[in-house]
Design a protein around this motif. Structure first.
Motif, PDB file in Angstrom:
ATOM      1  N   LEU A  70      12.554  -2.369 -14.420  1.00  0.00           N
ATOM      2  CA  LEU A  70      12.232  -2.471 -13.246  1.00  0.00           C
ATOM      3  C   LEU A  70      11.636  -0.849 -12.636  1.00  0.00           C
ATOM      4  O   LEU A  70      10.791  -0.168 -12.096  1.00  0.00           O
ATOM      5  N   GLY A  71      11.702   0.251 -14.058  1.00  0.00           N
ATOM      6  CA  GLY A  71      10.702   1.198 -13.710  1.00  0.00           C
ATOM      7  C   GLY A  71       8.726   1.018 -13.649  1.00  0.00           C
ATOM      8  O   GLY A  71       8.399   1.978 -12.831  1.00  0.00           O
ATOM      9  N   SER A  72       9.048   0.072 -14.460  1.00  0.00           N
ATOM     10  CA  SER A  72       6.934  -0.113 -14.133  1.00  0.00           C
ATOM     11  C   SER A  72       7.069  -1.113 -12.989  1.00  0.00           C
ATOM     12  O   SER A  72       5.786  -1.075 -12.817  1.00  0.00           O
ATOM     13  N   ALA A  73       8.368  -1.912 -12.571  1.00  0.00           N
ATOM     14  CA  ALA A  73       8.262  -2.720 -11.406  1.00  0.00           C
ATOM     15  C   ALA A  73       8.174  -1.350  -9.888  1.00  0.00           C
ATOM     16  O   ALA A  73       6.935  -1.815  -9.345  1.00  0.00           O
ATOM     17  N   LEU A  74       8.794  -0.752 -10.207  1.00  0.00           N
ATOM     18  CA  LEU A  74       9.216   0.485  -9.265  1.00  0.00           C
ATOM     19  C   LEU A  74       7.216   1.163  -9.480  1.00  0.00           C
ATOM     20  O   LEU A  74       6.919   1.442  -7.660  1.00  0.00           O
ATOM     21  N   SER A  75       6.833   1.728 -10.753  1.00  0.00           N
ATOM     22  CA  SER A  75       5.214   1.789 -10.627  1.00  0.00           C
ATOM     23  C   SER A  75       4.541   1.637 -10.363  1.00  0.00           C
ATOM     24  O   SER A  75       3.089   1.972  -9.102  1.00  0.00           O
ATOM     25  N   VAL A  76       3.918   0.346 -10.674  1.00  0.00           N
ATOM     26  CA  VAL A  76       2.992  -0.710  -9.760  1.00  0.00           C
ATOM     27  C   VAL A  76       3.592  -0.978  -8.081  1.00  0.00           C
ATOM     28  O   VAL A  76       2.244  -1.299  -7.540  1.00  0.00           O
ATOM     29  N   ALA A  77       4.583  -1.840  -7.608  1.00  0.00           N
ATOM     30  CA  ALA A  77       4.782  -1.470  -6.584  1.00  0.00           C
ATOM     31  C   ALA A  77       4.667  -0.183  -5.064  1.00  0.00           C
ATOM     32  O   ALA A  77       3.662  -0.508  -4.182  1.00  0.00           O
ATOM     33  N   HIS A  78       4.954   0.739  -6.020  1.00  0.00           N
ATOM     34  CA  HIS A  78       5.101   1.725  -5.247  1.00  0.00           C
ATOM     35  C   HIS A  78       3.206   2.264  -5.436  1.00  0.00           C
ATOM     36  O   HIS A  78       2.641   2.304  -3.591  1.00  0.00           O
ATOM     37  N   ALA A  79       2.981   1.940  -6.278  1.00  0.00           N
ATOM     38  CA  ALA A  79       1.546   2.592  -6.004  1.00  0.00           C
ATOM     39  C   ALA A  79       0.153   1.274  -5.137  1.00  0.00           C
ATOM     40  O   ALA A  79      -0.053   1.591  -4.026  1.00  0.00           O
ATOM     41  N   GLY A  80       1.094   0.315  -5.264  1.00  0.00           N
ATOM     42  CA  GLY A  80       0.460  -0.712  -4.666  1.00  0.00           C
ATOM     43  C   GLY A  80       0.463  -0.851  -2.715  1.00  0.00           C
ATOM     44  O   GLY A  80      -0.743  -0.633  -2.164  1.00  0.00           O
ATOM     45  N   LEU A  81       1.637  -0.735  -2.881  1.00  0.00           N
ATOM     46  CA  LEU A  81       2.230  -0.477  -1.175  1.00  0.00           C
ATOM     47  C   LEU A  81       1.960   0.171  -0.998  1.00  0.00           C
ATOM     48  O   LEU A  81       1.428   0.516   0.561  1.00  0.00           O
ATOM     49  N   THR A 121       3.240   5.461   2.314  1.00  0.00           N
ATOM     50  CA  THR A 121       4.571   6.300   2.170  1.00  0.00           C
ATOM     51  C   THR A 121       4.158   7.191   1.270  1.00  0.00           C
ATOM     52  O   THR A 121       3.868   7.175   0.428  1.00  0.00           O
ATOM     53  N   GLY A 122       5.353   8.400   1.282  1.00  0.00           N
ATOM     54  CA  GLY A 122       5.669   8.878   0.728  1.00  0.00           C
ATOM     55  C   GLY A 122       5.994   8.705  -1.096  1.00  0.00           C
ATOM     56  O   GLY A 122       6.621   7.807  -1.309  1.00  0.00           O
ATOM     57  N   PRO A 123       5.737   9.404  -1.756  1.00  0.00           N
ATOM     58  CA  PRO A 123       6.752  10.249  -3.484  1.00  0.00           C
ATOM     59  C   PRO A 123       7.624  10.061  -3.898  1.00  0.00           C
ATOM     60  O   PRO A 123       8.424   9.993  -4.510  1.00  0.00           O
ATOM     61  N   GLY A 124       8.186  10.164  -2.530  1.00  0.00           N
ATOM     62  CA  GLY A 124      10.207  10.061  -2.853  1.00  0.00           C
ATOM     63  C   GLY A 124      10.530   9.262  -3.908  1.00  0.00           C
ATOM     64  O   GLY A 124      11.509  10.371  -5.152  1.00  0.00           O
ATOM     65  N   ALA A 125      10.290   7.215  -3.721  1.00  0.00           N
ATOM     66  CA  ALA A 125      11.248   6.919  -4.535  1.00  0.00           C
ATOM     67  C   ALA A 125      11.131   7.202  -6.118  1.00  0.00           C
ATOM     68  O   ALA A 125      11.550   7.443  -6.927  1.00  0.00           O
ATOM     69  N   PRO A 126       9.610   7.630  -6.511  1.00  0.00           N
ATOM     70  CA  PRO A 126       9.081   7.099  -7.394  1.00  0.00           C
ATOM     71  C   PRO A 126       9.403   8.884  -8.367  1.00  0.00           C
ATOM     72  O   PRO A 126      10.116   8.504  -9.724  1.00  0.00           O
ATOM     73  N   VAL A 140       7.178  -1.579   2.747  1.00  0.00           N
ATOM     74  CA  VAL A 140       6.344  -0.336   2.532  1.00  0.00           C
ATOM     75  C   VAL A 140       6.991   0.865   2.019  1.00  0.00           C
ATOM     76  O   VAL A 140       7.350   1.635   0.517  1.00  0.00           O
ATOM     77  N   ARG A 141       8.574   0.663   2.642  1.00  0.00           N
ATOM     78  CA  ARG A 141       9.382   1.978   2.335  1.00  0.00           C
ATOM     79  C   ARG A 141      10.460   1.780   1.124  1.00  0.00           C
ATOM     80  O   ARG A 141      11.094   2.559   1.080  1.00  0.00           O
ATOM     81  N   VAL A 142      10.916   0.173   1.823  1.00  0.00           N
ATOM     82  CA  VAL A 142      12.420   0.200   2.033  1.00  0.00           C
ATOM     83  C   VAL A 142      12.313  -0.798  -0.333  1.00  0.00           C
ATOM     84  O   VAL A 142      12.937   0.024  -0.778  1.00  0.00           O
ATOM     85  N   VAL A 143      10.816  -1.289  -0.496  1.00  0.00           N
ATOM     86  CA  VAL A 143      10.904  -1.956  -1.740  1.00  0.00           C
ATOM     87  C   VAL A 143      10.678  -0.880  -3.211  1.00  0.00           C
ATOM     88  O   VAL A 143      11.797  -0.879  -3.878  1.00  0.00           O
ATOM     89  N   PRO A 144      10.122   0.241  -2.737  1.00  0.00           N
ATOM     90  CA  PRO A 144      10.327   0.847  -3.431  1.00  0.00           C
ATOM     91  C   PRO A 144      11.911   1.918  -3.968  1.00  0.00           C
ATOM     92  O   PRO A 144      11.925   2.002  -5.194  1.00  0.00           O
ATOM     93  N   TRP A 145      12.289   1.938  -2.619  1.00  0.00           N
ATOM     94  CA  TRP A 145      14.077   2.343  -2.558  1.00  0.00           C
ATOM     95  C   TRP A 145      14.580   1.255  -3.159  1.00  0.00           C
ATOM     96  O   TRP A 145      15.514   2.349  -4.260  1.00  0.00           O
ATOM     97  N   ALA A 146      14.714   0.425  -2.803  1.00  0.00           N
ATOM     98  CA  ALA A 146      15.422  -0.741  -3.826  1.00  0.00           C
ATOM     99  C   ALA A 146      15.330  -1.151  -5.129  1.00  0.00           C
ATOM    100  O   ALA A 146      16.192  -0.832  -5.869  1.00  0.00           O
TER     101      ALA A 146
END
Length: 269
Positions: free
Chosen positions: A49-60, A215-220, A13-19
């Motif tokens: 990558l940007g769209s994957a980040l949005s969906v991954a962070h929202a889901g996780l 998890t927080g919004p830090g990565a997005p 949950v923390r690692v994937v958005p930051w990766a």
């Protein structure tokens, strides 16, 4: 009375958005250094990558229903606005896409909804942060307005870059913002309207589907800051777009000032 601390979020949950954010930043750095068809490939990489980040962070962070909902909602709204825009010129002004962007749906290249997705979720998250000091009864409209403004401001930096890349052309780019002579003001008005519609729907989606953030919004938010302020640096240093660089730096600095003031006020006794 004892309280039980919430269970720590799984590492993913923390690692994937930051990766994803790290990969996005690295790809964005490559954009001004690339040229020709390779730059087009880099553009696709940034958006994917940007769209994957949005969906991954929202889901996780908020749950699978929210992640899927963000994907579907943004895709539908973006195609609706962009297909009407291409066909009628409303609400952005008259423009046309080039063949460089590849296959289309209703006249809209597949890359475009993905770009909306890249921008939408971080914009909503920043709107949420900016609206926190507002009294509860007014927080939703404040969150929506802030998020729509961030969404439109992001495009102030992005649109001149993509016009320069030849991805679309405006029939009449004047009048524009001072220093930007390739994009009309009607585009900014259109993005504000689209942003208000999209962020209202996103807000309702989150209210109905989301659980408490894991998890927080830090990565997005870091990705948003890099794409805006880092984009401004690339515009002035490598892409010969000083006008959009100045606007990006100014708008980014304004948001940072607001956040600093809020933080200072929150720390007062």
């Amino acid at each position: 009375m004892t309280t039980t601390a919430p269970a720590p979020a799984p590492a993913a949950v923390r690692v994937v958005p930051w990766a994803l954010t790290a990969a996005l930043v690295a790809t964005a750095i490559a954009y001004p250094l690339a040229s020709g068809s390779f730059r087009d490939t880099v553009s696709w990489g940034i958006v994917l990558l940007g769209s994957a980040l949005s969906v991954a962070h929202a889901g996780l962070s908020r749950g699978a229903r929210t992640g899927v909902g963000v994907l579907v909602l943004v895709a539908l709204v973006s195609i609706a606005f962009e297909s009407v825009g291409v066909a009628t010129g409303f609400p952005y002004g008259s423009y046309s896409y080039s063949d460089v962007l590849g296959p289309t749906l209703l006249g809209v290249p597949f890359l475009v909804p993905l770009a909306w997705l890249m921008m939408a979720w971080p914009s909503w998250l920043l709107g949420e942060v900016l609206a926190r000091p507002v009294r509860a009864s007014r927080r939703r409209p404040a969150r929506i307005v802030w998020a729509a403004a961030v969404f439109a401001a992001w495009d102030v930096v992005l649109d001149p870059q993509l016009v320069q890349a030849g991805y679309w052309t405006w029939a009449d780019p004047t009048p524009g913002l001072p220093g930007i002579d390739t994009v009309p003001l009607t585009n900014l008005a259109g993005w504000l309207l689209a942003g208000l519609v999209l962020m209202t729907l996103l807000d309702l989606l989150v209210e109905r589907t989301a659980r408490a953030p894991r998890t927080g919004p830090g990565a997005p938010l870091f990705a948003l800051a890099w794409m805006t302020l880092g984009g401004a640096l690339a515009h002035v240093g490598w892409l010969d777009l000083p006008g959009s660089a100045a606007w990006g730096a100014g708008l980014g600095a304004a948001v940072l000032v607001v956040l600093a003031v809020q933080h200072r006020r929150a720390g007062r006794p």
